[in-house]
Design an enzyme around this catalytic site. Structure first.
Site, PDB file in Angstrom:
ATOM      1  CG  HIS A   9      -6.869   9.540   7.772  1.00 61.19           C
ATOM      2  ND1 HIS A   9      -8.708   9.031   6.976  1.00 61.19           N
ATOM      3  CD2 HIS A   9      -6.183   8.744   6.840  1.00 61.19           C
ATOM      4  CE1 HIS A   9      -7.956   8.182   5.962  1.00 61.19           C
ATOM      5  NE2 HIS A   9      -6.829   8.371   6.307  1.00 61.19           N
ATOM      6  CD  GLU A  79      -1.271   6.481   3.065  1.00 61.60           C
ATOM      7  OE1 GLU A  79       0.248   6.335   3.502  1.00 61.60           O
ATOM      8  OE2 GLU A  79      -2.221   6.424   3.002  1.00 61.60           O
TER       9      GLU A  79
END
Length: 214
Positions: A9, A79
């Site tokens: 990201h 994550e």
């Protein structure tokens, strides 16, 4: 024949604040992160992409949305659950005794109240295999630094305790070709040069074998 593009990201407000975001909700891209993600979209604009997958996190979905309007959210790309460490300053965490072990022996680490690094590795490697098994062509997975490093370490047949030797920057691209008997790591932590590699990813090598000339 699938080539997996691992896109971290863009820069987030947690990155800017030096905070370990983990799975905290509401972590967004900064203006710089949006600019980075748009630049990646431009780089990949002429690459035929079969599918775009994203971690469930907001910062990844925001990044993926700048590539496509039809992303697939994949929980396996999420994550690491950093548990009690989530939301804390990295500078503060660096003084914790566990920090050194994370750098040297991540396979033995479980975050207080959270996930083990070995569990992260198993989860994300399985997700990568499931994604690449479902498509042919180029697939993009928008995810997180440790996730990408774990997938790359597996593809490189590295010991997991060495995965911290890999660097994965915000909005960087790493590429693994899963077409052959063994994964072929085509690039790590790349920027604007990735499109040329993707366009030639499935061009047969000289002689039709696995080893390209030169």
């Amino acid at each position: 024949m699938t080539t997996l593009v691992l896109l971290r990201h863009g820069r987030s407000d947690a990155n800017a604040a030096g905070v370990l975001a983990g799975r905290l909700p509401g972590v967004s891209l900064t203006d710089d992160g949006i600019t980075q993600a748009r630049a990646v979209a431009d780089v990949l604009a002429d690459v035929p992409i079969a599918a775009v997958y994203s971690s469930p996190s907001q910062r990844c979905r925001e990044t993926a949305a700048l590539l496509t309007g039809q992303m697939l959210v994949e929980p396996g790309l999420d994550e690491c659950d950093y548990g009690d460490w989530s939301g804390r300053k990295l500078a503060e965490l660096a003084s914790e005794a566990l920090w050194e072990r994370i750098q040297r022996e991540p396979s033995a680490v479980t975050f207080p109240g959270g996930e083990s690094m070995a569990g992260l590795r198993d989860r994300v490697v399985e997700a990568a295999r499931r994604i690449t098994g479902a498509h042919e062509g180029v697939v993009v997975a928008v995810t997180h630094g440790d996730v990408i490093k774990a997938i790359l370490a597996d593809a490189l047949a590295m010991g997991f305790d060495d995965f911290q030797r890999l660097n994965v920057s915000p909005a960087s691209l790493s590429v693994v070709d899963y077409s052959g008997q063994l994964p072929l790591v085509m690039g790590v932590n790349m920027g604007t040069d990735v499109a040329a590699q993707l366009r030639s990813a499935h061009v047969p090598s000289v002689g039709g074998g696995d080893v390209a000339a030169g």
